[in-house]
Design a protein around this motif. Sequence first.
Motif, short mmCIF file in Angstrom:
data_model
loop_
_atom_site.label_atom_id
_atom_site.label_comp_id
_atom_site.label_asym_id
_atom_site.label_seq_id
_atom_site.Cartn_x
_atom_site.Cartn_y
_atom_site.Cartn_z
N LEU A 82 0.81 -0.95 -0.10
CA LEU A 82 0.12 -0.04 -0.05
C LEU A 82 0.76 1.56 -0.02
O LEU A 82 1.82 1.45 0.88
CB LEU A 82 -0.95 0.02 1.32
CG LEU A 82 -1.80 -1.11 1.37
CD1 LEU A 82 -2.54 -1.25 2.64
CD2 LEU A 82 -2.65 -1.48 0.00
N ALA A 83 0.78 2.09 -1.01
CA ALA A 83 1.53 3.24 -1.01
C ALA A 83 1.39 4.22 -0.07
O ALA A 83 0.43 4.29 0.70
CB ALA A 83 1.38 3.92 -2.58
N LYS A 84 2.30 5.25 -0.11
CA LYS A 84 2.11 6.24 0.88
C LYS A 84 0.91 6.80 0.69
O LYS A 84 0.45 7.39 -0.42
CB LYS A 84 3.07 7.26 1.02
CG LYS A 84 4.70 6.87 1.22
CD LYS A 84 5.65 7.85 1.07
CE LYS A 84 7.03 7.31 1.44
NZ LYS A 84 8.07 8.27 1.30
N GLY A 85 0.09 7.30 1.85
CA GLY A 85 -1.11 7.86 1.62
C GLY A 85 -2.13 7.06 2.40
O GLY A 85 -3.21 7.63 2.81
N TYR A 92 -12.26 3.46 8.74
CA TYR A 92 -13.26 3.06 7.67
C TYR A 92 -12.79 3.25 6.22
O TYR A 92 -13.32 2.34 5.42
CB TYR A 92 -14.57 3.68 7.97
CG TYR A 92 -15.09 3.25 9.48
CD1 TYR A 92 -15.84 2.06 9.54
CD2 TYR A 92 -15.16 4.00 10.56
CE1 TYR A 92 -16.14 1.67 10.85
CE2 TYR A 92 -15.47 3.64 11.68
CZ TYR A 92 -16.22 2.38 11.80
OH TYR A 92 -16.57 1.85 12.99
N ASP A 93 -12.50 4.52 5.89
CA ASP A 93 -11.92 4.67 4.71
C ASP A 93 -10.91 3.81 4.16
O ASP A 93 -10.99 3.46 3.07
CB ASP A 93 -11.43 6.06 4.52
CG ASP A 93 -12.68 7.17 4.55
OD1 ASP A 93 -13.86 6.74 4.54
OD2 ASP A 93 -12.23 8.31 4.82
N VAL A 120 0.05 -0.39 -4.35
CA VAL A 120 -1.44 -0.09 -4.60
C VAL A 120 -1.51 1.44 -4.22
O VAL A 120 -1.39 1.70 -3.20
CB VAL A 120 -2.24 -0.83 -3.75
CG1 VAL A 120 -3.73 -0.75 -3.80
CG2 VAL A 120 -1.78 -2.30 -3.87
N PRO A 121 -1.73 2.20 -5.12
CA PRO A 121 -1.95 3.85 -5.00
C PRO A 121 -3.13 3.96 -3.91
O PRO A 121 -4.09 3.06 -3.77
CB PRO A 121 -2.29 4.22 -6.32
CG PRO A 121 -2.73 3.18 -7.12
CD PRO A 121 -2.26 2.19 -6.69
#
Length: 137
Positions: A82-85, A92-93, A120-121
């Motif tokens: 999972l990419a930064k962010g 929940y998001d 994964v962006p």
Amino acid sequence: MKAQLDENLPPSLARAIHQIAQVHDHEVVHVRDFASTGTKDLTLFELSIQQGVRIHVTQDHHHRRQPEREAIARLGLTVFVLAKGWDTLSHYDRAARLLEWWPKIMHVAELTTPGSLFKVPHKRASSGTLSQVKSTQ
């Protein structure tokens, strides 16, 4: 196909995705189901393969360390980072976003050579694409 979420993601998220993904004969587990908290990545990867896991989803950046990359390739584990962010998203998001990405993750895992790494962006799956992390060798 059997996938696992790393310990940097909540076990409840693995259980939730499992309930939905099993419709497509996918099993989703959490690493704590068979490994102790803090298990080193190299050991964890070995244990994962022994448990029949083929896909590893994490927020760690395994592709940065050569020993982990070599183990991923040797064992044939397909890793989605999972990419930064992602860490800025609420609980929940993050759950909703990962569930949105899940069909694409599974599709790519089925088509790709085992031992590959993908990023994964954190944007929505409808407007994003998975990018393969190239080997530094």
